[in-house]
Design a protein around this motif. Structure first.
Motif: not given
Length: 484
Positions: A178-181, A155-161, A184-190
């Protein structure tokens, strides 16, 4: 009649990619697959040289085990003397153009072998997408990383957008952003969990562009396999965060563990391994040794290596240190004056070693690691708690999850936001002592032993990874039957 299944497995050049893909190839060969294993000429030569054998001897070994196996190689476009880890962006750019070569090699190979059932591609080999399409077979994407990193990278290109990439310097220091979007219901990503090559302060246009390109092609897959186990990373829901258009996504790891549990150490090294360290470990007390190893590409400044050495000396524990000769940013390593003499009674320094055998040795009580995924998984599977010092790529999220999510390791304060931060000998000493003794170390051991048991159960008959692998094989059988 049961069709003969033929998997073409294509690996990136690099220790952390070849090893899991070779182990996965063996798991499929045990289930009756014909395997064509493809890697670069340079990688194949390194593997043969490290094992002190030629290709014919290797082929005989596989035949004696009853495997239907063949190896094919493709040129990577570089001269033999060029290092393959000095410029990752340049290497990936070359790999992205290898599709026509790969297709030519496959089509020119021995026609007596069974028709290709599927191409199992390293997730960072976008060139296989066009090859699979042209041959008319499904492309199975194999992630040699954890699920969390795989979801981030896909999802790198989505994160870029969304403005999360490139990562701004102020965001690296923020604990609130925090990145919560992500799926996969990941723990919040820093922001510090994202790979270092997506960081604004030292973006290399070559590698930045290469990995964004890989991210786009990683969304083109017919099947997805991940070298992890459901109990570690949120079950099937986490894996389905990787699913593109509803294609299957399964955790089938740790892929080396079935062999290990049955007494077969099927680990493939690109470096000649020291064979004396196991005897040295035999002479040490149970759980007393700190194993120190930072993989095949990590480099530190000479001053940082001095601080690390002095911290190891001050901690008072026996240590086994894998210290590559080129680890000092390409220069020959020079350790502090008198260090070797002062630590000779409780230290052993080697250039490379059999890591799995070291981690499984009863005298090893802790692991000072770069937190590459293979090393992280091996530590978990052997029940050895970690100190993480990430350097590149997925190592940052592996380290953070080891500490905060799985609670099986420690980190070094500040290196997640600045991988070049100077870590003093005092920090090294105090962190090692926290890991090796006291209530902190005891709790980490309790946690990691539970995960060790879960990993073992996962690959045993009836376990989640074992069942997922059977599902994949059954799906490939159905596919092959449909073409008969």
């Amino acid at each position: 009649m049961m069709p003969v299944l033929h998997a073409v497995i294509v690996s990136c050049p690099g220790q952390g990619h070849v090893n899991p893909l070779m182990n996965f190839a063996e798991l499929l060969a045990m289930r009756g697959f014909f395997i064509t294993f493809v890697t670069t000429e340079w990688t194949d030569q390194r593997l043969l040289e490290a094992a002190s054998k030629d290709a014919a001897a290797r082929d005989r070994e596989f035949q004696e085990r009853g495997f239907k196996f063949r190896f094919l190689t493709i040129p990577d476009g570089f001269k033999p003397e060029k290092g393959r880890t000095s410029d990752i962006g340049e290497v990936f750019l070359a790999l992205q153009s290898l599709g026509p070569t790969l297709e030519t090699v496959l089509m020119a190979a021995d026609k007596s072998v069974p028709p290709v059932t599927c191409i199992i591609s390293d997730s960072f080999l976008s060139c296989t997408a066009e090859v699979a399409k042209n041959i008319g077979v499904p492309r199975v994407l194999f992630w040699t990383t954890c699920t969390a990193y795989a979801i981030i990278q896909t999802n790198a290109n989505f994160l870029l957008s969304q403005g999360y990439i490139p990562v701004k310097e102020e965001d690296l220091k923020s604990k609130e952003k925090l990145i919560t979007c992500l799926p996969g219901k990941l723990p919040p990503i820093r922001p510090t969990d994202l790979p270092s090559f997506y960081r604004e302060q030292h973006i290399s246009e070559l590698i930045y562009g290469a990995f964004l390109h890989e991210s786009r092609i990683q969304k083109i897959a017919d099947y997805i396999l991940v070298n992890t186990f459901d109990e570690l990373e949120g079950g099937k829901e986490a894996q389905m965060g990787l699913s593109i258009n509803g294609c299957p996504a399964l955790a089938i790891g740790p892929v080396y563990l079935p062999n290990f549990l049955q007494g077969r150490n099927s680990m493939y090294s690109m470096w000649e391994e020291d064979k004396t360290c196991l005897q040295w470990l035999d002479a040490q007390a149970q759980g007393s040794v700190l194993y120190v190893s930072f993989d095949s590409i990590a480099v530190k400044s000479e001053k940082q290596l001095h601080e690390l050495a002095l911290g190891l000396e001050a901690c008072g524990y026996p240590f086994l240190w894998v210290l590559r000769s080129d680890m000092a940013q390409g220069k020959s390593v020079v350790l502090p004056e008198g260090f070797i003499d002062r630590t000779k009674d409780r230290a052993l320094i080697v250039n490379w070693t059999k890591q799995l055998e070291v981690l499984s040795h009863p005298s090893v009580g802790g692991f000072f690691t770069h937190n590459g995924w293979n090393s992280t998984m091996e530590a978990i599977n052997m029940g050895v708690p970690m100190i993480g010092w990430p350097y590149f790529s997925d190592q940052f999220v592996n380290c953070r999850f080891s500490k905060d999510v799985w609670k099986v390791g420690l980190d070094l304060e500040g290196v997640d936001s600045d991988e070049y931060k100077m870590v003093t000998k005092e920090i090294v000493e105090s962190t090692i002592k926290s890991l090796m003794k006291g209530c902190v170390g005891r709790k980490l051991r309790e946690n990691i032993l539970k995960l060790k048991e879960a990993a073992t159960n996962a690959v045993m008959e009836g376990g989640t990874s074992h069942a997922n692998l059977n599902t994949f094989v059954e799906d490939m059988i159905k596919l092959a039957k449909s073409k008969v």
